[in-house]
Write an enzyme that holds these catalytic residues in place. Structure first.
Site, PDB file in Angstrom:
ATOM      1  N   HIS A 173      47.083  48.084  39.428  1.00 51.07           N
ATOM      2  CA  HIS A 173      47.220  48.244  37.911  1.00 51.07           C
ATOM      3  C   HIS A 173      48.665  49.013  37.790  1.00 51.07           C
ATOM      4  O   HIS A 173      49.289  48.772  36.782  1.00 51.07           O
ATOM      5  CB  HIS A 173      46.335  49.424  37.739  1.00 51.07           C
ATOM      6  CG  HIS A 173      44.877  48.677  37.171  1.00 51.07           C
ATOM      7  ND1 HIS A 173      44.571  48.437  36.144  1.00 51.07           N
ATOM      8  CD2 HIS A 173      44.056  47.891  38.060  1.00 51.07           C
ATOM      9  CE1 HIS A 173      43.136  47.708  36.037  1.00 51.07           C
ATOM     10  NE2 HIS A 173      43.108  47.559  37.120  1.00 51.07           N
ATOM     11  N   VAL A 175      52.082  46.820  35.425  1.00 52.15           N
ATOM     12  CA  VAL A 175      52.714  47.436  34.019  1.00 52.15           C
ATOM     13  C   VAL A 175      54.191  47.987  34.545  1.00 52.15           C
ATOM     14  O   VAL A 175      54.034  49.059  35.251  1.00 52.15           O
ATOM     15  CB  VAL A 175      51.661  48.258  33.347  1.00 52.15           C
ATOM     16  CG1 VAL A 175      52.362  49.051  32.232  1.00 52.15           C
ATOM     17  CG2 VAL A 175      50.283  47.788  33.341  1.00 52.15           C
ATOM     18  N   THR A 204      36.787  42.619  47.180  1.00 51.09           N
ATOM     19  CA  THR A 204      35.999  42.504  48.573  1.00 51.09           C
ATOM     20  C   THR A 204      35.614  43.851  48.650  1.00 51.09           C
ATOM     21  O   THR A 204      34.523  44.098  49.384  1.00 51.09           O
ATOM     22  CB  THR A 204      36.744  41.837  49.600  1.00 51.09           C
ATOM     23  OG1 THR A 204      36.067  42.090  50.672  1.00 51.09           O
ATOM     24  CG2 THR A 204      38.037  42.849  50.076  1.00 51.09           C
ATOM     25  N   ASP A 243      37.103  41.901  53.734  1.00 52.99           N
ATOM     26  CA  ASP A 243      37.020  40.586  54.353  1.00 52.99           C
ATOM     27  C   ASP A 243      36.873  39.439  53.445  1.00 52.99           C
ATOM     28  O   ASP A 243      37.047  39.721  52.237  1.00 52.99           O
ATOM     29  CB  ASP A 243      35.631  40.496  55.240  1.00 52.99           C
ATOM     30  CG  ASP A 243      34.452  40.918  54.570  1.00 52.99           C
ATOM     31  OD1 ASP A 243      34.332  40.644  53.388  1.00 52.99           O
ATOM     32  OD2 ASP A 243      33.322  41.319  55.405  1.00 52.99           O
TER      33      ASP A 243
END
Length: 321
Positions: free
Chosen positions: A61, A65, A185, A244
């Site tokens: 995140h 930006v 994951t 994984d």
């Protein structure tokens, strides 16, 4: 997996700049910088098992930006970037602050908050039994943090075309898009992000037909209609605490939790990427998911970086100098 991938990327491409980043940037000015960050992340994860996915998401995140410049860390009122709707649920700020405090006590004004975020994500992946890798450092902290700048973040409800376009605009390939999405994951999501997919999927309402019929009642039991939207569920069914490629197997079989993940298997190009990590000859002769992920996340870590005389080295990560 204790495999070290040393990736020194020399190419430049749209939206991504290596600038003056290099592995071991602080080797002379703050030689213990990386070990200090690792220690803080490890201690935090021992207290809260959700810290690894939180720190990995924070890195994503931040980079999407204004580039990887620590802009998401600033807390200067309701218009700060971290309060953007697209950043809902992003956390780990306190871990970055702790690492910064220790670094400032050791090497005053040397290590950027942006580098701490990138290093913490690397350490988080390793703690989740993912690949170890070297992080080029030398980022400087940005001087801009505005909630409106986060309006174009990828969203779980975006179409596959919208998602691909957003990644392409940042200089990523469709392969990078799949690999960075596979960061799901580890970690959890909230029922808030599942309601539309389970009960009001457009067009026609009902549930998303891409959900495996065996999986649908399980999701609906955790996130019932008109239930608590803050209840959390694993994003990677059966492997939420281990880094994984199970997330890709789940996507192939209709067990994707997030709508955006499911869409990866409906587009021919991204489906080919997903399938490339499976087959009789993989992983002996096939593509290495771990090595490819490392290449993509190191590439992401160079997105729009500030180096040299650009930006600043914040003394406190939540405020500009």
């Amino acid at each position: 997996m204790d495999v070290v991938f040393l990736l020194l990327l020399s190419a430049s491409f749209i939206g991504i700049s290596q600038g003056q980043l290099k592995v071991g940037f602080y080797s002379n000015t703050c030689p213990d910088a990386e070990s200090i960050v690792s220690g803080v992340v490890r201690n935090a994860a021992q207290s809260n098992s959700n810290i690894p996915p939180v720190l990995l998401r924070l890195h994503f995140h931040d980079c999407f930006v204004e580039g990887c410049d620590g802009s998401i860390l600033i807390e200067n009122g309701p218009n700060a970037e971290r309060h953007a709707f697209s950043h809902q649920g992003v956390g780990g700020f306190e871990v970055i602050d702790q690492a910064k405090a220790q670094l400032e006590a050791t090497c005053l004004g040397v290590v950027s908050c942006a580098d701490i975020v990138a290093l913490a994500a690397r350490d988080a992946i390793a703690l989740a039994n993912g690949p170890s890798y070297e992080v080029p450092t030398g980022r400087r902290d940005g001087r801009v943090s505005d909630v409106s700048l986060a309006n174009n973040m990828p969203d779980v409800g975006n179409s596959i075309q919208q998602l691909k376009a957003k990644f392409l605009q940042k200089g990523f390939s469709e392969k990078d898009f799949v690999l960075l999405s596979s960061a799901h994951t580890i970690g959890t999501t909230a029922c808030f992000f599942m309601t539309k997919r389970l009960y009001n999927f457009s067009p026609g309402g009902g549930s998303d037909p891409a959900i495996n019929p065996e999986f649908l009642p399980q999701l609906q039991s955790v996130c019932p209609r008109n239930g608590d939207v803050n209840v959390r569920l694993p994003i990677d069914r059966g492997s939420e605490q281990t880094f994984d490629k199970q997330i890709l197997e789940n996507i192939r079989n209709g067990f994707a939790v997030l709508e955006s993940d499911a869409r990866l298997y409906e587009d021919e190009t991204t489906r080919i990427v997903v399938d490339s990590y499976f087959g009789l000859l993989n992983p002996i002769f096939g593509t290495s998911f771990e090595a490819d992920f490392v290449e993509s996340i190191v590439k992401m870590g160079q997105l729009g970086v500030k180096t040299g005389s650009q930006g600043e080295i914040r003394r406190v990560c939540t405020v500009f100098n």
